[in-house]
Design an enzyme around this catalytic site. Structure first.
Site, PDB file in Angstrom:
ATOM      1  N   HIS A   1      -9.356   2.801  -1.729  1.00 21.90           N
ATOM      2  CA  HIS A   1      -7.909   2.557  -1.675  1.00 21.90           C
ATOM      3  C   HIS A   1      -7.396   1.942  -2.974  1.00 21.90           C
ATOM      4  CE1 HIS A   1      -3.982   1.736  -0.359  1.00 21.90           C
ATOM      5  NE2 HIS A   1      -4.173   0.569   0.227  1.00 21.90           N
TER       6      HIS A   1
ATOM      7  N   CYS B   1       0.814  -1.221   0.000  1.00 25.17           N
ATOM      8  CA  CYS B   1       0.000   0.000   0.000  1.00 25.17           C
ATOM      9  C   CYS B   1       0.846   1.268   0.000  1.00 25.17           C
ATOM     10  CB  CYS B   1      -0.938   0.005   1.201  1.00 25.17           C
ATOM     11  SG  CYS B   1      -2.011  -1.449   1.258  1.00 25.17           S
TER      12      CYS B   1
END
Length: 401
Positions: free
Chosen positions: A344, A88
């Site tokens: 996301h 991420c």
């Protein structure tokens, strides 16, 4: 001895696409959308860019293994282009590559772009992505909601926090972020919610309910960086510079040694210590103006604010309920809506966070602009799981601060 990069690199321009379910667009469309805004903001021509970095995580689904799609989509002038991936923190890694190139003198102007087209994968976060015959033999059915739910349980047990109090604090985080996101035209989810809706939502992994989890989205964000001297020569004033960039990766201690109690992020604490030292920050609770942290789940934001040494250990619940991190609180967190409202798209998230800090520090954030003039903004990405992860931190601020 390393001296760090404080004030050696300035942000020349930034851009961000609309985040959401972008069914009619491909990854290249999103890259162009973010880049076009960044290039116009920077006030330069494309042929002035010396090198570029592309951050994307699940590349098999859209752009492929190489960085060539970035060069082709933007018609870059045959310059070096590198694709990076670090869970991420992939967007933050692209930014780190571009910043380090400028700081080292290897490039006068560099580009960092992150992109992800997750909606096309059909992946919704559950169940775990299948790895076939090479699936982990330990914790074989791990999922993101399940592992972060365990973080919540460990945190509550360590600090003796009532389950209802923790649940209400997590609900406050979600309500706060949705309220902020409602004022952001580029956010995916712009609907306000209330505490009752959060508390009564379907359970995903106890104690994490539906509104404690961020969504799946498509998006892209972009930064163009240079030296302060070049930025000034191009007519830029009130420069926003990079104060610190740090990254810490798990070394196995969390997953393989019982010295870790599962209640916090080892990498975030290590990374924060280094970032504050590099930026010259001695009292982050008083000195940092704004935070964008990796709120993949509401419990992640709560625990992170202690790991960044803003709330005392076991004290984040009180700070949250007191409104300390609200948009009009002492230190706003997720003033743009965060992952909770943007979703996301993995490669884009880190740069999207920096984009918000850049706008806030320049007083250009529109309806969500912080009234008290910001000086330093900090972004935090956490890739992976509590027991195995990578943490990336960036501090940006006004030149000379």
């Amino acid at each position: 001895m390393a001296s760090g990069i404080r004030d050696k690199v300035a942000i020349l321009g930034m851009g961000c696409s609309q985040f959401g379910e972008r069914w009619s667009d491909n990854a290249e469309d999103l890259m162009i959308e973010a880049f076009t805004e960044a290039l116009g903001d920077a006030g330069i021509e494309k042929n002035q860019i010396d090198a570029a970095w592309l951050g994307t995580a699940i590349e098999e689904q859209h752009v492929g293994k190489s960085a060539v799609p970035l060069s082709m989509a933007l018609r870059l002038p045959n310059i070096p282009v590198t694709r990076v991936e670090n869970y991420c923190a992939s967007g933050s890694e692209a930014f780190r590559g571009a910043v380090y190139a400028v700081a080292a003198g290897a490039a006068d102007i560099a580009l960092a772009l992150g992109v992800e087209k997750l909606k096309d994968t059909g992946y919704g976060g559950l169940p775990q992505r299948n790895r076939g015959s090479v699936n982990d033999l330990y914790w074989a059915n791990v999922s993101a909601p399940g592992s972060f739910a365990q973080l919540a349980s460990a945190y509550r047990a360590k600090h003796g926090i009532d389950a209802g109090d923790l649940k209400r604090a997590m609900a406050h985080i979600s309500v706060k972020s949705h309220d902020n996101g409602a004022r952001n035209p580029k956010a995916h989810l712009r609907n306000r919610i209330d505490e009752d809706k959060v508390l009564n939502a379907p359970m995903i992994a106890e104690p994490l309910g539906l509104f404690d989890c961020c969504g799946v989205s498509d998006g892209s964000a972009c930064a163009i960086v240079t030296t302060p001297e070049i930025a000034k020569s191009l007519g830029k004033h009130d420069l926003i510079t990079v104060k610190a960039l740090q990254l810490a990766a798990s070394n196995g201690l969390e997953a393989q040694h019982n010295s870790w109690d599962g209640s916090h992020f080892v990498t975030t604490r290590k990374c924060a210590e280094r970032a504050y030292k590099e930026a010259g920050i001695t009292n982050p609770r008083d000195q940092i103006s704004l935070f964008e942290v990796h709120d993949c789940f509401s419990i992640t934001e709560l625990v992170t604010m202690e790991d960044l040494f803003i709330s005392p250990e076991g004290g984040a619940v009180k700070d949250i309920m007191d409104g300390f991190y609200d948009a009009d609180g002492k230190v706003p967190c997720q003033i743009d809506g965060g992952l909770k409202c943007f979703g996301h798209p993995i490669g884009a998230s880190g740069l999207r966070m920096i984009y918000e800090m850049y706008l806030q520090l320049q007083g250009r954030a529109g309806d969500r602009q912080r009234k008290e003039e910001p000086v330093f903004g900090m972004t935090h990405n956490l890739g992976g799981f509590p027991h195995q992860n990578v943490c990336s931190l960036a501090i940006v601020g006004k030149m000379g601060a």
